[in-house]
Design a protein around this motif. Sequence first.
Motif, short mmCIF file in Angstrom:
data_model
loop_
_atom_site.label_atom_id
_atom_site.label_comp_id
_atom_site.label_asym_id
_atom_site.label_seq_id
_atom_site.Cartn_x
_atom_site.Cartn_y
_atom_site.Cartn_z
N UNK A 1 0.85 -1.19 0.00
CA UNK A 1 0.00 0.00 0.00
C UNK A 1 0.88 1.24 0.00
N UNK A 2 0.59 2.15 -0.93
CA UNK A 2 1.30 3.42 -1.05
C UNK A 2 0.28 4.54 -0.96
N UNK A 3 0.71 5.73 -0.57
CA UNK A 3 -0.22 6.86 -0.54
C UNK A 3 -0.17 7.63 -1.84
N UNK A 4 -1.24 8.36 -2.13
CA UNK A 4 -1.32 9.16 -3.35
C UNK A 4 -0.45 10.41 -3.28
N UNK A 5 0.14 10.69 -2.13
CA UNK A 5 0.91 11.92 -1.93
C UNK A 5 2.41 11.72 -2.09
N UNK B 1 -1.46 -1.09 -4.13
CA UNK B 1 -2.73 -0.39 -3.92
C UNK B 1 -2.45 1.02 -3.39
N UNK B 2 -3.37 1.94 -3.64
CA UNK B 2 -3.12 3.36 -3.37
C UNK B 2 -4.15 3.93 -2.41
N UNK B 3 -3.66 4.60 -1.36
CA UNK B 3 -4.55 5.38 -0.49
C UNK B 3 -4.88 6.66 -1.23
N UNK C 1 -4.91 12.54 3.04
CA UNK C 1 -5.22 11.16 2.69
C UNK C 1 -6.61 10.76 3.16
N UNK C 2 -7.26 9.93 2.36
CA UNK C 2 -8.57 9.37 2.70
C UNK C 2 -8.34 8.17 3.62
N UNK C 3 -8.36 8.41 4.91
CA UNK C 3 -7.99 7.37 5.86
C UNK C 3 -9.05 6.27 5.98
N UNK C 4 -10.30 6.58 5.71
CA UNK C 4 -11.34 5.54 5.72
C UNK C 4 -11.03 4.48 4.67
N UNK C 5 -10.61 4.94 3.49
CA UNK C 5 -10.26 3.99 2.44
C UNK C 5 -9.01 3.21 2.81
N UNK C 6 -8.05 3.87 3.46
CA UNK C 6 -6.84 3.17 3.90
C UNK C 6 -7.18 1.97 4.77
N UNK C 7 -8.03 2.18 5.75
CA UNK C 7 -8.38 1.08 6.66
C UNK C 7 -9.08 -0.06 5.91
N UNK C 8 -9.84 0.29 4.87
CA UNK C 8 -10.50 -0.75 4.07
C UNK C 8 -9.50 -1.53 3.20
N UNK C 9 -8.42 -0.87 2.80
CA UNK C 9 -7.42 -1.53 1.96
C UNK C 9 -6.62 -2.58 2.73
N UNK C 10 -6.44 -2.37 4.02
CA UNK C 10 -5.64 -3.29 4.83
C UNK C 10 -6.31 -4.64 4.96
#
Length: 404
Positions: A115-119, A140-142, A150-159
Amino acid sequence: MFNVDKIREDFPILKREVHGKPLVYFDNAATSQTPQVVIDAIVDYYSNYNANIHRGVHTLSQEATDKYEEARIKIQHHFNAKQPYEIILTAGTTHAINMVASGFETLLQKGDELIVSALEHHSNIVPWQMLCEKTGAVLKVIPMTGDGVLDMKTYHKLLNKNTKLVFCNHVSNALGTINPIEEIIEAAHKVNAAVLIDGAQATPHIKPDVQALDVDFYVASAHKLCGPTGVGLLYGKQEWLEKLPPYQGGGEMIATVSFEKTTYAGLPHKFEAGTPNICGGIAFGVALDYMNSVGFKQIASYENELLEYATEKLLQIEGLKIFGTSKNKTAVISFNVGAIHPYDIGAILDKLGIAVRTGHHCAQPIMDYFQIPGTVRASFSFYNTKHEIEIFIDALKRAVSMLS
């Protein structure tokens, strides 16, 4: 007491002129300037004890070795690593990231997820894309939001249980956003994923405590911290550094060598093949001493004043739009004015003695999100002044008038 006029006396380059104008240096996110004490340390090394380290019995080699390892301990203490051998001296942030990415090639298999961030800066995207191509892992991208967070709600769903590694920057180099790395690290560890934090943009403003963060890997560059270019660090938890194979083969990183088999040295030498940037490492330690003498709390407070002052002045310019409006950010402002190309603004500002950065700042996905070719980026350091901001604002207004 924080005295910016006294601090400015420590930086000889701030006395120079560019195109007949006093230099206003607002490109600190690309590289900071160097105080005299660090310059003196570089001159002292080459003048008095230039020698290769670790392998020599003679006096110069021993002196250089002692200074180099003292610098490692300074870096350890600054970042609060548990052990000095958890600090690997590298050629910079990009080198450090590639070391970890290379090591994970032996630990990943098809279907694993990263997982990488969009920033991210390109240096925290491309090595992992290359790793995925080699291993069959999935990147996958946050996602980010319109205000540059960052959209942290989406991050937690990606994990999930397939997540093996999460990597993001502590601070966005393009927007100045300070990411919630504590939350990112804690959530990743709940699914047994490792975390690498790119601290290149954070460390000039924030003093990270790697043990308190419980981060697995943290990387940074000296040239953002009033030090020289070509040197940086990889912090890694001991257990992770022992899992990863060596990044390069050569001298220094071995225990024994025969034509039948080679065994590797322990930490940190396992990852430090060849002759390092000895002078750079020593100067890195001196730069950290200098910045700690100024004080990171004082630096953060003063730079925030500059950020607020510049933001207020910039927003008074008609048609100016700031990209990255997080309430939690460092002293970086990325902006455009109407349809004027950022390069054109930057070129005129340079003729007026003002150094800013223009372009996509090695963060092209951010620019694609905003559907722009790039921005003008003004980034401030603790040796900048409000008077310099006023000069910058007047020059910017002049540039806009010429280009409109």
